[in-house]
Design a protein around this motif. Structure first.
Motif, mmCIF file in Angstrom:
data_model
loop_
_atom_site.group_PDB
_atom_site.id
_atom_site.type_symbol
_atom_site.label_atom_id
_atom_site.label_comp_id
_atom_site.label_asym_id
_atom_site.label_seq_id
_atom_site.Cartn_x
_atom_site.Cartn_y
_atom_site.Cartn_z
ATOM 1 N N VAL A 194 0.783 -1.225 0.126
ATOM 2 C CA VAL A 194 0.122 0.036 0.041
ATOM 3 C C VAL A 194 0.845 0.910 0.025
ATOM 4 O O VAL A 194 1.506 1.270 0.851
ATOM 5 N N ALA A 195 0.907 1.930 -1.097
ATOM 6 C CA ALA A 195 1.672 3.248 -1.053
ATOM 7 C C ALA A 195 0.714 4.279 -1.664
ATOM 8 O O ALA A 195 0.758 4.866 -2.864
ATOM 9 N N CYS A 196 0.295 5.218 -0.800
ATOM 10 C CA CYS A 196 -0.677 6.063 -1.347
ATOM 11 C C CYS A 196 -0.455 7.355 -0.507
ATOM 12 O O CYS A 196 -0.885 7.752 0.465
ATOM 13 N N LEU A 197 0.399 8.283 -0.969
ATOM 14 C CA LEU A 197 0.619 9.461 -0.647
ATOM 15 C C LEU A 197 0.148 10.728 -1.235
ATOM 16 O O LEU A 197 -0.062 10.749 -2.399
ATOM 17 N N HIS A 198 -0.597 11.556 -0.451
ATOM 18 C CA HIS A 198 -1.542 12.413 -1.109
ATOM 19 C C HIS A 198 -0.872 13.913 -0.582
ATOM 20 O O HIS A 198 -1.511 14.280 0.269
ATOM 21 N N ALA A 244 -16.094 11.451 -1.614
ATOM 22 C CA ALA A 244 -14.936 11.892 -2.019
ATOM 23 C C ALA A 244 -14.748 11.352 -3.637
ATOM 24 O O ALA A 244 -14.200 12.158 -4.660
ATOM 25 N N LEU A 245 -15.317 10.265 -3.710
ATOM 26 C CA LEU A 245 -15.290 9.505 -4.800
ATOM 27 C C LEU A 245 -16.238 10.265 -6.099
ATOM 28 O O LEU A 245 -15.915 10.500 -7.163
ATOM 29 N N GLU A 246 -17.283 10.850 -5.597
ATOM 30 C CA GLU A 246 -17.980 11.711 -6.507
ATOM 31 C C GLU A 246 -17.271 12.827 -6.987
ATOM 32 O O GLU A 246 -17.528 13.159 -8.072
ATOM 33 N N LYS A 247 -16.460 13.536 -6.146
ATOM 34 C CA LYS A 247 -15.955 14.547 -6.446
ATOM 35 C C LYS A 247 -14.827 14.552 -7.391
ATOM 36 O O LYS A 247 -14.614 15.237 -8.341
ATOM 37 N N ILE A 248 -14.109 13.275 -6.974
ATOM 38 C CA ILE A 248 -12.962 12.917 -7.965
ATOM 39 C C ILE A 248 -13.449 12.271 -9.254
ATOM 40 O O ILE A 248 -12.759 12.758 -10.350
ATOM 41 N N GLN A 249 -14.400 11.815 -9.266
ATOM 42 C CA GLN A 249 -15.046 11.293 -10.519
ATOM 43 C C GLN A 249 -15.443 12.361 -11.358
ATOM 44 O O GLN A 249 -14.967 12.491 -12.751
ATOM 45 N N ARG A 255 -5.737 14.322 -7.668
ATOM 46 C CA ARG A 255 -4.995 14.989 -6.606
ATOM 47 C C ARG A 255 -5.265 16.671 -6.684
ATOM 48 O O ARG A 255 -4.912 17.450 -5.871
ATOM 49 N N SER A 256 -6.028 17.095 -7.799
ATOM 50 C CA SER A 256 -6.432 18.420 -7.733
ATOM 51 C C SER A 256 -7.562 18.904 -7.105
ATOM 52 O O SER A 256 -7.933 19.910 -6.964
ATOM 53 N N VAL A 257 -8.258 17.735 -6.662
ATOM 54 C CA VAL A 257 -9.714 17.878 -5.781
ATOM 55 C C VAL A 257 -9.306 18.329 -4.307
ATOM 56 O O VAL A 257 -8.610 17.660 -3.772
ATOM 57 N N THR A 258 -10.170 19.224 -3.837
ATOM 58 C CA THR A 258 -10.081 19.533 -2.377
ATOM 59 C C THR A 258 -10.825 18.549 -1.662
ATOM 60 O O THR A 258 -12.047 18.483 -1.757
ATOM 61 N N LEU A 259 -10.184 17.718 -1.011
ATOM 62 C CA LEU A 259 -11.002 17.044 0.255
ATOM 63 C C LEU A 259 -10.583 17.145 1.557
ATOM 64 O O LEU A 259 -9.471 17.922 1.887
ATOM 65 N N THR A 260 -11.435 16.704 2.283
ATOM 66 C CA THR A 260 -11.017 16.844 3.692
ATOM 67 C C THR A 260 -10.294 15.762 4.262
ATOM 68 O O THR A 260 -10.113 14.846 3.429
ATOM 69 N N ASP A 311 -8.539 10.242 3.902
ATOM 70 C CA ASP A 311 -8.179 8.852 4.614
ATOM 71 C C ASP A 311 -9.375 7.786 4.115
ATOM 72 O O ASP A 311 -8.733 6.787 3.943
ATOM 73 N N ALA A 312 -10.385 8.073 3.792
ATOM 74 C CA ALA A 312 -11.461 7.141 3.547
ATOM 75 C C ALA A 312 -11.159 6.409 1.963
ATOM 76 O O ALA A 312 -11.437 5.425 1.843
ATOM 77 N N ILE A 313 -10.408 7.274 1.301
ATOM 78 C CA ILE A 313 -10.222 6.729 -0.184
ATOM 79 C C ILE A 313 -8.745 6.239 -0.196
ATOM 80 O O ILE A 313 -8.390 5.650 -1.511
ATOM 81 N N LYS A 314 -7.791 6.292 0.866
ATOM 82 C CA LYS A 314 -6.453 6.195 0.698
ATOM 83 C C LYS A 314 -6.480 4.501 0.233
ATOM 84 O O LYS A 314 -5.468 4.501 -0.462
ATOM 85 N N HIS A 315 -7.073 3.568 0.713
ATOM 86 C CA HIS A 315 -6.955 2.364 0.493
ATOM 87 C C HIS A 315 -7.129 1.904 -1.237
ATOM 88 O O HIS A 315 -6.516 1.161 -1.690
ATOM 89 N N LEU A 316 -7.524 2.924 -1.685
ATOM 90 C CA LEU A 316 -7.802 2.710 -3.282
ATOM 91 C C LEU A 316 -6.570 2.980 -4.091
ATOM 92 O O LEU A 316 -6.408 2.467 -5.298
ATOM 93 N N CYS A 317 -5.602 3.667 -3.611
ATOM 94 C CA CYS A 317 -4.315 4.101 -4.210
ATOM 95 C C CYS A 317 -4.358 4.623 -5.787
ATOM 96 O O CYS A 317 -4.102 4.101 -6.954
ATOM 97 N N LEU A 318 -5.388 5.768 -5.878
ATOM 98 C CA LEU A 318 -5.814 6.009 -7.102
ATOM 99 C C LEU A 318 -4.406 6.640 -7.887
ATOM 100 O O LEU A 318 -3.559 7.342 -7.200
ATOM 101 N N LEU A 319 -4.304 6.320 -9.078
ATOM 102 C CA LEU A 319 -2.980 6.707 -9.739
ATOM 103 C C LEU A 319 -2.617 8.048 -9.863
ATOM 104 O O LEU A 319 -1.604 8.588 -9.911
#
Length: 421
Positions: free
Chosen positions: A4-8, A219-224, A234-239, A244-252
């Motif tokens: 798991v490697a997800c740095l935001h 978060a997913l709706e905003k990113i979508q 990474r351009s999306v403003t999230l709390t 933390d809630a989407i970290k497990h997805l490791c979005l590219l």
């Protein structure tokens, strides 16, 4: 084992493509036509210690010099740098010492038996092509490898060579970047669609899980929406809770990117004069991403020379050091990393931490017991240590500070941890 490697950590913005109000399929078609035409902590353990290590994935279209670069900068690189696509089917991983002159200075002052540098892992990921997200080339397999890294080093060909065929027929850095970025966008959109479908079918067991699930959906709706508009996640403003809630997805497209402009040796001293590099500079600036110019061929030739001859060779090209140092520094900067040191007679060692880590967290990078039983950290700035000549002398001169649990570790701190198990 999956990593798991997800740095935001670094926001990067892309210009939105028009048609954000269209349906998903129509928007994707327009996105494809437009583009085709043109932060995690990972620990690696040894027998007695746990240390932080960075992982950077080297990606790029076939024949841009990606594997040549990997072979050159990684001592145990075994990738085949062949002149045809997909010569790197499985990711090759190599560990490189992080160049840092301070390490040897401290080692000499402390009369250490050995000096242990920090390290960074480079992963050579096979060449992507247009349509990779739909399985073209060796597509999805490669995209899955990218999910496992902390940052993406996108090698972009900025040299002309008729003997090395370009997968798209001509050297066009902007188009190459758009092809890869588009595939990352498509891959994330597909993953988000599947995840949202799963969330709809799932049953939440308790109130805490429900709150986290709602944060993930939000978060997913905003990113979508951003992805359909041509923007990276990474351009999306999230709390912080949404992140933390989407970290497990490791979005590219959540991963920070450094564009590596691969130039000919004749352009190494003044890469900004290369029109291809100028294109990459403009894109990197627009996307607020990192940029490093490097000559993979020069790096390859350096590995065959003795150290003294390497320096002379670089001087003859008009540069003072190889591209490896620049590449690592850019990666550290992009990921917000810091280095602190421990130094004694046994060894002097460099440790990598995230900017903003407290003293107990930094101690935990050495061993979890250090964090659990943390009492205090005897700390001295690097320059003060060097001026004093030793830890004992720094203590006598009042330069050694006793820092508690709230202390934020600074770049170059030399630290001695006191703990109780």
């Amino acid at each position: 084992m999956a990593r798991v490697a997800c740095l935001h950590l670094v926001p990067a913005l892309a210009n939105p493509l028009k048609s954000s109000s269209l349906s998903r399929n129509h928007s994707l078609l327009l996105l494809a036509e437009k583009c085709h035409s043109l932060q995690r902590r990972r620990f690696s353990s040894s027998a007695a210690k746990i240390s932080m290590s960075l992982r950077a994935g080297i990606v790029g279209l076939p024949n841009v010099g990606k594997s040549t670069l990997f072979n050159a900068v990684v001592e145990n690189g075994k990738a085949q740098a062949a002149n045809f696509p997909f010569c790197t089917i499985e990711p090759n991983v190599g560990i490189v010492a992080v160049p840092d002159q301070r390490l040897q200075v401290l080692s000499d002052l402390s009369k250490s038996k050995r000096a242990v540098p920090a390290s960074i892992e480079f992963v050579d990921i096979a060449g992507l092509v247009k349509g990779a997200s739909q399985g073209e080339g060796l597509g999805n397999k490669f995209l899955s490898h990218i999910r496992e890294v902390d940052s993406i080093l996108q090698v972009v060909r900025c040299f002309e060579d008729n003997d090395i065929v370009h997968v798209n027929g001509n050297v066009n850095p902007k188009s190459d970047i758009e092809v890869i970025n588009l595939e990352l966008v498509f891959s994330d959109l597909d993953q988000i669609e599947k995840r949202m479908e799963k969330l709809k079918k799932g049953k939440v067991k308790d109130s805490q899980s429900k709150v986290k699930e709602e944060a993930e959906k939000s978060a997913l709706e905003k990113i979508q929406l951003a992805l359909m508009d041509g923007k990276p996640a990474r351009s999306v403003t999230l709390t912080e809770f949404e992140k933390d809630a989407i970290k497990h997805l490791c979005l590219l497209t959540m991963k920070p990117i450094i564009y590596v402009a691969n130039v000919a040796e004749t352009d190494l001293a003044e890469p900004e004069n290369n029109p291809h590099v100028k294109e990459v500079m403009n894109v990197a600036s627009e996307l607020q991403s990192g940029l490093v110019s490097i000559s993979a061929q020069v790096e390859s030739e350096l590995t065959e020379l003795p150290y003294e001859e390497r320096i002379e060779y670089l001087k003859s090209l008009g540069v003072s050091e190889s591209g490896l140092g620049n590449l690592i520094r850019a990666t550290y900067s992009l990921l917000g990393m810091r280095t602190y040191f421990t130094s004694g007679e046994k060894e002097t060692k460099a440790w990598t931490i995230l900017s903003g880590m407290t003293a107990p967290q930094a101690a935990g990078v050495i061993h979890s017991d250090f964090e659990k039983g943390f009492i205090r950290a005897e700390t001295v700035a690097y320059n003060d240590f060097v001026a004093a000549g030793s830890l004992a002398a720094a203590r006598e001169k009042g330069l050694l500070r006793s820092e508690g649990k709230d202390y934020i570790v600074q770049e170059g701190d030399v630290m001695l941890f006191r703990f109780n198990v």
